[in-house]
Design a protein around this motif. Structure first.
Motif, PDB file in Angstrom:
ATOM      1  N   LEU A 122     -15.567 -32.074 -28.745  1.00 48.55           N
ATOM      2  CA  LEU A 122     -16.225 -32.141 -27.756  1.00 48.55           C
ATOM      3  C   LEU A 122     -15.745 -32.626 -26.396  1.00 48.55           C
ATOM      4  O   LEU A 122     -16.500 -32.171 -25.855  1.00 48.55           O
ATOM      5  CB  LEU A 122     -17.003 -32.772 -28.865  1.00 48.55           C
ATOM      6  CG  LEU A 122     -17.620 -32.428 -29.937  1.00 48.55           C
ATOM      7  CD1 LEU A 122     -18.153 -33.443 -30.715  1.00 48.55           C
ATOM      8  CD2 LEU A 122     -18.141 -31.026 -30.310  1.00 48.55           C
ATOM      9  N   GLU A 154     -22.455 -26.327 -25.574  1.00 49.32           N
ATOM     10  CA  GLU A 154     -23.260 -26.349 -26.690  1.00 49.32           C
ATOM     11  C   GLU A 154     -22.563 -25.592 -27.374  1.00 49.32           C
ATOM     12  O   GLU A 154     -22.220 -25.287 -28.433  1.00 49.32           O
ATOM     13  CB  GLU A 154     -24.742 -26.026 -26.849  1.00 49.32           C
ATOM     14  CG  GLU A 154     -25.560 -25.857 -27.848  1.00 49.32           C
ATOM     15  CD  GLU A 154     -26.709 -26.104 -27.148  1.00 49.32           C
ATOM     16  OE1 GLU A 154     -27.386 -25.734 -28.347  1.00 49.32           O
ATOM     17  OE2 GLU A 154     -27.356 -24.916 -26.909  1.00 49.32           O
ATOM     18  N   LEU A 191     -17.053 -26.742 -33.968  1.00 50.21           N
ATOM     19  CA  LEU A 191     -17.715 -27.576 -35.478  1.00 50.21           C
ATOM     20  C   LEU A 191     -17.448 -26.814 -36.436  1.00 50.21           C
ATOM     21  O   LEU A 191     -16.994 -27.063 -37.677  1.00 50.21           O
ATOM     22  CB  LEU A 191     -19.079 -28.020 -34.611  1.00 50.21           C
ATOM     23  CG  LEU A 191     -19.116 -29.265 -33.788  1.00 50.21           C
ATOM     24  CD1 LEU A 191     -19.865 -29.912 -33.745  1.00 50.21           C
ATOM     25  CD2 LEU A 191     -18.465 -30.683 -34.053  1.00 50.21           C
ATOM     26  N   PHE A 208     -26.171 -31.763 -27.591  1.00 50.19           N
ATOM     27  CA  PHE A 208     -26.502 -32.600 -26.198  1.00 50.19           C
ATOM     28  C   PHE A 208     -26.977 -32.005 -25.309  1.00 50.19           C
ATOM     29  O   PHE A 208     -26.977 -31.993 -24.349  1.00 50.19           O
ATOM     30  CB  PHE A 208     -24.900 -32.738 -25.204  1.00 50.19           C
ATOM     31  CG  PHE A 208     -23.645 -32.242 -25.861  1.00 50.19           C
ATOM     32  CD1 PHE A 208     -24.142 -30.388 -24.758  1.00 50.19           C
ATOM     33  CD2 PHE A 208     -22.603 -31.579 -26.866  1.00 50.19           C
ATOM     34  CE1 PHE A 208     -23.301 -29.416 -24.741  1.00 50.19           C
ATOM     35  CE2 PHE A 208     -21.577 -30.265 -26.603  1.00 50.19           C
ATOM     36  CZ  PHE A 208     -21.624 -29.629 -25.848  1.00 50.19           C
ATOM     37  N   ASN A 209     -27.003 -30.760 -26.009  1.00 50.97           N
ATOM     38  CA  ASN A 209     -27.372 -29.396 -24.254  1.00 50.97           C
ATOM     39  C   ASN A 209     -29.084 -30.133 -24.686  1.00 50.97           C
ATOM     40  O   ASN A 209     -30.338 -29.494 -25.196  1.00 50.97           O
ATOM     41  CB  ASN A 209     -27.947 -28.485 -25.221  1.00 50.97           C
ATOM     42  CG  ASN A 209     -28.430 -27.522 -23.778  1.00 50.97           C
ATOM     43  OD1 ASN A 209     -29.087 -27.546 -23.200  1.00 50.97           O
ATOM     44  ND2 ASN A 209     -28.082 -25.591 -23.964  1.00 50.97           N
ATOM     45  N   MET A 260     -25.020 -35.582 -28.943  1.00 49.96           N
ATOM     46  CA  MET A 260     -24.036 -35.430 -29.489  1.00 49.96           C
ATOM     47  C   MET A 260     -23.703 -34.186 -30.222  1.00 49.96           C
ATOM     48  O   MET A 260     -23.884 -33.221 -29.577  1.00 49.96           O
ATOM     49  CB  MET A 260     -22.905 -35.855 -29.666  1.00 49.96           C
ATOM     50  CG  MET A 260     -21.982 -36.674 -28.066  1.00 49.96           C
ATOM     51  SD  MET A 260     -21.810 -35.730 -26.968  1.00 49.96           S
ATOM     52  CE  MET A 260     -20.635 -35.190 -27.242  1.00 49.96           C
ATOM     53  N   THR A 261     -24.152 -34.580 -31.370  1.00 47.51           N
ATOM     54  CA  THR A 261     -24.432 -33.909 -32.688  1.00 47.51           C
ATOM     55  C   THR A 261     -25.442 -34.379 -33.392  1.00 47.51           C
ATOM     56  O   THR A 261     -26.067 -35.052 -33.133  1.00 47.51           O
ATOM     57  CB  THR A 261     -23.194 -33.900 -33.648  1.00 47.51           C
ATOM     58  OG1 THR A 261     -22.867 -35.106 -34.582  1.00 47.51           O
ATOM     59  CG2 THR A 261     -22.166 -33.808 -32.811  1.00 47.51           C
ATOM     60  N   THR A 313     -20.684 -38.945 -23.314  1.00 49.17           N
ATOM     61  CA  THR A 313     -20.798 -38.712 -24.054  1.00 49.17           C
ATOM     62  C   THR A 313     -21.599 -40.728 -24.121  1.00 49.17           C
ATOM     63  O   THR A 313     -22.628 -41.047 -24.262  1.00 49.17           O
ATOM     64  CB  THR A 313     -20.255 -39.284 -25.265  1.00 49.17           C
ATOM     65  OG1 THR A 313     -19.558 -37.918 -24.904  1.00 49.17           O
ATOM     66  CG2 THR A 313     -19.838 -39.927 -26.567  1.00 49.17           C
ATOM     67  N   LYS A 334     -23.427 -29.579 -35.808  1.00 51.84           N
ATOM     68  CA  LYS A 334     -24.085 -28.540 -34.465  1.00 51.84           C
ATOM     69  C   LYS A 334     -24.224 -29.446 -33.432  1.00 51.84           C
ATOM     70  O   LYS A 334     -24.633 -30.964 -33.216  1.00 51.84           O
ATOM     71  CB  LYS A 334     -25.353 -28.522 -34.855  1.00 51.84           C
ATOM     72  CG  LYS A 334     -25.868 -26.962 -35.848  1.00 51.84           C
ATOM     73  CD  LYS A 334     -25.370 -25.915 -34.955  1.00 51.84           C
ATOM     74  CE  LYS A 334     -25.300 -24.405 -36.496  1.00 51.84           C
ATOM     75  NZ  LYS A 334     -25.085 -23.397 -35.758  1.00 51.84           N
ATOM     76  N   ALA A 335     -23.661 -28.456 -32.152  1.00 53.85           N
ATOM     77  CA  ALA A 335     -24.228 -29.994 -31.151  1.00 53.85           C
ATOM     78  C   ALA A 335     -25.497 -29.642 -30.542  1.00 53.85           C
ATOM     79  O   ALA A 335     -26.522 -29.555 -31.183  1.00 53.85           O
ATOM     80  CB  ALA A 335     -23.165 -29.174 -29.679  1.00 53.85           C
ATOM     81  N   ALA A 357     -18.871 -25.842 -28.813  1.00 56.75           N
ATOM     82  CA  ALA A 357     -19.199 -26.916 -29.272  1.00 56.75           C
ATOM     83  C   ALA A 357     -19.113 -26.044 -30.749  1.00 56.75           C
ATOM     84  O   ALA A 357     -18.558 -26.795 -31.653  1.00 56.75           O
ATOM     85  CB  ALA A 357     -19.585 -28.100 -28.738  1.00 56.75           C
ATOM     86  N   ASN A 358     -19.880 -25.788 -31.082  1.00 53.99           N
ATOM     87  CA  ASN A 358     -20.969 -25.125 -32.236  1.00 53.99           C
ATOM     88  C   ASN A 358     -19.328 -24.402 -32.918  1.00 53.99           C
ATOM     89  O   ASN A 358     -19.297 -24.221 -33.818  1.00 53.99           O
ATOM     90  CB  ASN A 358     -22.014 -24.405 -31.364  1.00 53.99           C
ATOM     91  CG  ASN A 358     -23.044 -25.172 -31.984  1.00 53.99           C
ATOM     92  OD1 ASN A 358     -23.173 -26.318 -31.989  1.00 53.99           O
ATOM     93  ND2 ASN A 358     -24.026 -24.119 -30.875  1.00 53.99           N
TER      94      ASN A 358
END
Length: 466
Positions: free
Chosen positions: A428, A455, A462, A251-252, A241-242, A231, A248-249, A458-459
């Motif tokens: 995350l 991703e 979240l 970072f991709n 990051m979001t 991060t 929603k992530a 992470a989604n």
């Protein structure tokens, strides 16, 4: 201190479940006089009347195991009472100041003190619990004279929907920590650390060429700390990051890919990170303090730990800005005000925080006193001032310094904007540990797939958190 921050990281999941703890398990401040909702009454913008008689409860009094800090606390209350003789601060000590499960239970039961310690990232939890007071009407350049010079990115962490709920007490911004001794041995200028990842790669190669088990660069990749550093490095490159709503992530992204590609290339192409991976706190500090590591990403109080605990030498360490310089991970501590506090309690709390934590030459900024009490002077933390107050702080620090202030000049002079940790950070970070670990242990790691998988995970996390 770093150890407190890491305790909070490791216990964050416990805190989520602690909502069911009974309020009776925590101490009560019900006798402090807090009741009602003051709203924004007339006269809120004025400072506390020196003749006002008011009692506030407050936590995070330094424990007796830190005699210097405890003595300073008592001295400061006595000095504060010269201006406000009728203000009683009913203090309780704690170490650490914030235990996640207890903190959550206190918010749920409204048993926290009138003026209570919190991490910057705790504001959302306090708001969700309806446990924190809006102090916007009370904070101005009369009540907080240094207000104009407090870094906006720091104050923004204490705001929600335009309302201010706390004042900063200390903070850190992450940057590049490096071993000046190894820089000199490798023919690098220790006063000019690298500021880009390309420069870091070049410097790391020269340091690794020293041999004898020395590595040029190091990285964490376990116990959520790989995701934490991911991060910080992502922010440095301008990534996120979001998304805006935190659901929603984000970072991709090209920046996320660059973070992992940098680490992969230093590990496998350059050979500057060594075979031993899966590192966690305090491995990087241990390696740096024993002259086996040239550089890593960290916060200023890492250096204090390397000296006070690992018996290193302040002269051997320096700091530069976060590589990329677009932003840097910001963290820190605040004092929040209990919901239902009276106007005079809010004003008294603001006056105390201003005196103890936000006034040059007073409280934590009494550097001459810190020096005489054998406390380190010169570490660039807290770092929430700008403008003339920052200039005054730097001058005062230099005058009483017990550490080589010039070693941190590259870090201080480059005022990189701070960004706080994302919401639901620990979940995350745990997901991203896997991606960071993979690029450091698998030469053939598929970075695109690692990011896509992270991703997706992470989604799901979240979404489950609502």
């Amino acid at each position: 201190m770093k150890t407190n921050r890491l305790l909070r990281r490791s216990l964050a999941a416990v805190a989520v479940g602690a909502l069911v703890l009974p309020a009776a398990a925590c101490s009560s401040s019900a006798d402090s006089g807090s009741s009602g909702d003051p709203g924004a009454p007339n006269g809120a913008e004025a400072p506390l009347d020196p003749s006002a008689k008011v009692t506030i409860s407050a936590d995070c009094q330094p424990p007796t195991t830190k005699p210097g800090e405890r003595r300073q606390w008592e001295e400061d209350i006595a000095e504060f009472n010269k201006t406000y003789p009728n203000v009683t601060i009913r203090a309780t000590d704690a170490s650490p100041c914030n235990e996640p499960a207890k903190f959550t239970a206190q918010l749920a039961g409204r048993t926290q003190p009138d003026l209570f310690y919190a991490y910057f990232t705790d504001l959302g939890q306090a708001l969700d619990a309806g446990a924190v007071e809006d102090i916007s009407a009370y904070v101005n350049e009369t009540t907080v004279p240094a207000l104009k010079d407090i870094d906006p990115s720091v104050l923004d962490t204490l705001r929600s929907e335009g309302k201010l709920y706390g004042l900063p007490v200390t903070n850190y911004k992450m940057g590049l920590i490096y071993n000046r001794k190894l820089f000199t041995q490798a023919g690098l200028d220790p006063d000019k650390p690298p500021t880009t990842w390309a420069e870091i790669r070049t410097a790391a190669q020269k340091i690794s060429a020293l041999g004898n088990g020395v590595n040029g660069y190091g990285e964490y990749s376990a116990t959520n700390q790989g995701g934490w550093h991911f991060t910080a490095e992502l922010y440095g490159l301008g990534g996120r990051m979001t998304g805006d709503d935190g659901r929603k992530a984000a970072f991709n992204s090209p920046e996320g890919k660059q973070v992992l590609q940098n680490l992969h290339d230093m590990r496998w192409t350059d050979g500057t990170m060594g075979a031993a991976q899966g590192l966690k706190w305090p491995d990087l500090m241990t390696q740096t303090s024993t002259d086996k590591l040239g550089m890593y990403i960290g916060a200023p109080d890492d250096i204090t730990y390397m000296v006070q605990t690992l018996k290193g030498n302040y002269a051997d360490y320096g700091m530069g800005p976060m590589p990329g310089g677009r932003a840097t991970l910001l963290g820190g501590d605040t004092r929040l005000f209990k919901k239902g506090s009276t106007p005079d309690q809010i004003k008294a709390g603001i006056a105390w925080v201003t005196f103890k934590y936000l006034t040059m030459g007073k409280g934590q900024f009494d550097y001459a006193r810190n020096r005489s009490d054998n406390l380190p002077v010169g570490i660039p933390q807290p770092s929430f001032f700008t403008g003339s107050t920052l200039a005054a702080d730097n001058a005062a620090k230099a005058a009483s310094a017990t550490v080589p202030v010039r070693n941190y000049a590259p870090y201080i002079s480059e005022q990189v904007p701070g960004k706080t940790e994302p919401a639901n950070a620990q979940q995350l970070y745990k997901v991203l540990d896997n991606a960071v670990s993979a690029v450091l242990t698998d030469r053939g790691a598929d970075i695109d797939k690692l990011l896509a998988d992270a991703e997706s995970q992470a989604n799901k996390v979240l979404a489950s958190l609502g």
